[in-house]
Enzyme design. Structure first.
Site, mmCIF file in Angstrom:
data_model
loop_
_atom_site.group_PDB
_atom_site.id
_atom_site.type_symbol
_atom_site.label_atom_id
_atom_site.label_comp_id
_atom_site.label_asym_id
_atom_site.label_seq_id
_atom_site.Cartn_x
_atom_site.Cartn_y
_atom_site.Cartn_z
ATOM 1 N N GLU A 129 75.467 22.279 87.149
ATOM 2 C CA GLU A 129 74.379 22.542 88.096
ATOM 3 C C GLU A 129 74.871 22.213 89.492
ATOM 4 O O GLU A 129 75.247 21.071 89.771
ATOM 5 C CB GLU A 129 73.147 21.697 87.746
ATOM 6 C CG GLU A 129 72.004 21.845 88.717
ATOM 7 C CD GLU A 129 71.572 23.292 88.927
ATOM 8 O OE1 GLU A 129 71.444 23.700 90.098
ATOM 9 O OE2 GLU A 129 71.370 24.016 87.921
ATOM 10 N N CYS A 132 66.191 36.700 85.882
ATOM 11 C CA CYS A 132 64.739 36.894 85.816
ATOM 12 C C CYS A 132 64.315 37.839 86.935
ATOM 13 O O CYS A 132 63.321 37.617 87.616
ATOM 14 C CB CYS A 132 64.002 35.564 85.919
ATOM 15 S SG CYS A 132 64.439 34.588 87.361
ATOM 16 N N ALA A 169 74.684 27.551 84.985
ATOM 17 C CA ALA A 169 73.517 27.157 85.799
ATOM 18 C C ALA A 169 72.500 26.548 84.845
ATOM 19 O O ALA A 169 71.613 27.228 84.344
ATOM 20 C CB ALA A 169 72.940 28.370 86.533
ATOM 21 N N ALA A 170 72.624 25.233 84.592
ATOM 22 C CA ALA A 170 71.975 24.617 83.438
ATOM 23 C C ALA A 170 70.576 24.080 83.700
ATOM 24 O O ALA A 170 69.759 24.042 82.784
ATOM 25 C CB ALA A 170 72.852 23.485 82.907
ATOM 26 N N ASP A 219 73.110 32.275 83.414
ATOM 27 C CA ASP A 219 71.749 32.638 83.816
ATOM 28 C C ASP A 219 71.743 32.571 85.338
ATOM 29 O O ASP A 219 71.426 31.548 85.932
ATOM 30 C CB ASP A 219 70.735 31.668 83.203
ATOM 31 C CG ASP A 219 69.312 32.083 83.505
ATOM 32 O OD1 ASP A 219 69.059 33.289 83.674
ATOM 33 O OD2 ASP A 219 68.446 31.200 83.601
ATOM 34 N N PRO A 267 66.691 23.462 84.396
ATOM 35 C CA PRO A 267 66.326 22.090 83.999
ATOM 36 C C PRO A 267 66.757 21.696 82.593
ATOM 37 O O PRO A 267 66.367 20.630 82.115
ATOM 38 C CB PRO A 267 64.803 22.127 84.084
ATOM 39 C CG PRO A 267 64.443 23.532 83.758
ATOM 40 C CD PRO A 267 65.543 24.383 84.300
ATOM 41 N N GLY A 268 67.499 22.531 81.892
ATOM 42 C CA GLY A 268 68.055 22.134 80.600
ATOM 43 C C GLY A 268 67.441 22.813 79.396
ATOM 44 O O GLY A 268 67.803 22.463 78.262
ATOM 45 N N GLY A 269 66.534 23.747 79.576
ATOM 46 C CA GLY A 269 65.926 24.411 78.423
ATOM 47 C C GLY A 269 66.941 25.166 77.589
ATOM 48 O O GLY A 269 66.985 25.041 76.354
ATOM 49 N N LYS A 270 67.785 25.953 78.253
ATOM 50 C CA LYS A 270 68.800 26.742 77.526
ATOM 51 C C LYS A 270 69.903 25.833 76.973
ATOM 52 O O LYS A 270 70.394 26.042 75.861
ATOM 53 C CB LYS A 270 69.393 27.800 78.447
ATOM 54 C CG LYS A 270 68.367 28.796 78.979
ATOM 55 C CD LYS A 270 69.024 29.805 79.898
ATOM 56 C CE LYS A 270 67.984 30.721 80.517
ATOM 57 N NZ LYS A 270 67.078 30.010 81.441
#
Length: 576
Positions: free
Chosen positions: A315, A418, A291-292, A361, A294-297
């Protein structure tokens, strides 16, 4: 003028009195001298001794006279002393009156408020519900209930149960902070009263803004210097992060600087650093981010891998792909393949047992990020959380199936949410431990609280204490959960299935021990049949069909057996 005249008169009187004292002293000295001369004329040692004694007596008398004189001088100041005493008495009386009035006011306030806090009655609650909410009264009542619950044995109201206090606390917290009944009940079950208040107060405040340095293009020290010159006040995030920066205040938008446009940093919450740090990707590995967006990880993984190997950034929602791809391009990531599939179908697309590491995530209820999205307070209910938990269980099994247990450098799955709900965190990991041959390993994070091993009636695997929980009131970041799994074998059966098989085998072994004689006879019989078959040549004749005996013969055989049993019983009877 009159006052000045009085003062001058007093000074004149003092001078006259001092002159009189001096004259008296001089007369006495003259008399002493004359007496001493007469005594000296008479001669003798005794005369000298007497003269010394008399001198000592006279001087002592003089000192007494001086004391008396000084006393007479103080009497002249009695009027001024009386005025000072009157003033001081007036000040003391005024202070006493103020203290008395203050104490009376305090006693009045105490009378207005009862000494012992009592729970509101049903009628009082109905009356409160009719009018506008009294926020001050609610806040005071919440504080009192928390105080009583923290020392319930000594402070509780006589006849009131803990459940009544807890129910009232739920109602008041829901009314004051705007939570629905399900969410506030879940938090009350998870935290003691004092910590619960700290958590709820932390949700009312925003978390610090954090930036992650893109090490593919710059270093943290260089980036911090440039941003400070632009008017952004910042510091290193913490000792546990080598790339994080925390922003205190800014004169320019931190999301529109030339450095941001050039991809030197990413605006990213501190809690989202944690799953990537737990994953610990290595260079030239094959990694899947399920689950990528917006790309932070994903970009953090690419930076740690130094753009080597390959990353599959998946995604499912197509409308979020543009954000993901733009961030990948802006930060200069070149080792990533973007795809859009349902996470549950990824093993079929990318292959089973093909990845070195997988980051999941998982989509969740968001109960750990209420400070960012206050709609969670009222929008989430038990059904939503249950649906999230079911989806998370399906996704974690898919993630485990994609990982290769025989990977030389990997074989790990990191699961994160989260959310603070136990059903979305510990319950999901416990389910994975039962369904697949995996085990929990340390996350590699030096801080954070261990996960729940038991929660209310639930009992989880003891190794769940290796998972980590992060809270806003403790760690000053969003609520987060991180777990790291190591895949032990590529079989889909879990350890629980093997345990059940072992139990079945043990049961069979115990029955075999009990029936050992019969088993030995059967084995001997089977061996004999096998030996005879080996002696005879193999034939390929058709097997004859079994024909049952006629009913008459069967009934006759049964009757013979019954007759034999009757005779056996007769013989077994003792003779009288």
């Amino acid at each position: 003028m009159a006052a000045k005249g009085k003062m001058s008169e007093k000074k004149a009187s003092r001078k006259e009195q001092s002159k009189e004292v001096v004259s008296v002293k001089s007369k006495k000295k003259n008399e002493i001298v004359s007496e001493s001369e007469s005594d000296s004329d008479e001669g003798g040692d005794s005369g000298s001794e007497l003269s010394l004694d008399t001198l000592g007596d006279v001087f002592s008398q003089g000192s007494e006279d001086e004391d008396m004189g000084s006393g007479s001088g103080l009497d002249t100041d009695s009027d001024s002393d009386d005025d000072a005493e009157k003033k001081s008495k007036a000040i003391d009386e005024a202070k006493e009156m103020e203290e008395k009035e203050g104490e009376e006011e305090l006693q009045l306030n105490i009378k207005e408020q009862p000494d012992e806090f009592r729970l509101p009655t049903h009628e009082e609650l109905e009356e409160e519900a009719r009018g506008p909410p009294d926020l001050t009264g609610l806040q005071q009542r919440i504080k009192e209930i928390v105080r009583i619950l923290s020392n319930f044995g000594n402070l509780r109201q006589e006849g009131a149960t803990r459940k009544e206090y807890v129910e009232q606390l739920k109602l008041d917290l829901g009314s004051y902070y705007g939570y629905n009944e399900f969410l506030i009940s879940s938090f009350v079950e998870m935290f003691p009263p004092v910590e619960l208040m700290e958590l709820i107060e932390a949700f009312e405040k925003p978390r610090p803004v954090t930036l992650r340095t893109n090490t593919l293009k710059t270093r943290r020290r260089d980036l911090a210097g440039v941003l400070l010159n632009r008017g952004i006040n910042l510091d290193p995030l913490s000792k546990w992060s080598k790339v994080g920066l925390v922003v205190y205040d800014h004169q320019v938008p931190y999301g529109a600087t030339p450095e941001y446009m050039a991809g030197h940093y990413m605006v990213q919450s501190a809690s989202s650093f944690l799953p990537v740090m737990a994953l610990a990707p290595q260079e030239k590995e094959r990694i899947v981010d399920m689950a990528a967006s917006p790309g932070g990880k994903t970009t953090y993984i690419a930076a740690l891998m130094k753009n080597t190997g390959i990353i599959y950034a998946n995604e499912m929602k197509e409308q979020r792909l543009s954000k993901l791809t733009s961030n990948l391009q802006r930060l200069g990531v070149t080792n990533t393949v973007v795809c859009s599939y349902d996470g549950k179908e990824l093993p079929k697309v990318l292959g089973h047992n093909t990845a070195d590491r997988v980051l999941l995530d998982a989509p969740c209820s968001g109960t750990g990020v209420i400070s960012k999205d206050e709609s969670v307070k009222t929008s989430k209910n038990a059904i939503d959380v249950q649906n999230c938990s079911r989806l998370q269980k399906e996704l974690i099994l898919a993630a485990i199936d994609m990982v290769d247990a025989n990977s030389k450098s990997g074989g790990y799955v990191v699961y994160s949410t989260c959310s603070l709900m136990v059903i979305e965190n510990e319950d999901v990991i416990d389910y994975a431990l039962k369904k697949r041959d995996v085990k929990l390993v340390p996350c590699g994070l030096d801080f954070g609280r261990p996960g729940f091993v038991r929660f209310r009636e639930g009992r989880f695997h003891p190794s769940l204490e290796k998972t980590r929980r992060f809270y806003p009131h403790v760690h000053n970041m969003d609520g987060f959960f991180v777990a790291k799994l190591k895949k032990m074998s590529n079989s889909k059966g879990g350890p629980a299935a093997f345990d059940e098989q072992e139990e079945v085998v043990e049961e069979e072994a115990s029955t075999q021990v009990e029936e050992a004689p019969q088993r030995i006879k059967k084995e001997a019989f089977k061996k004999e049949i096998k030996r005879k078959k080996e002696e005879k040549p193999a034939t390929f004749e058709k097997r004859k069909k079994f024909k049952p005996l006629p009913r008459e013969e069967i009934s006759k055989i049964r009757e013979d057996k019954r007759q034999a049993l009757r005779e056996a019983k007769k013989k077994a009877k003792p003779i009288a």
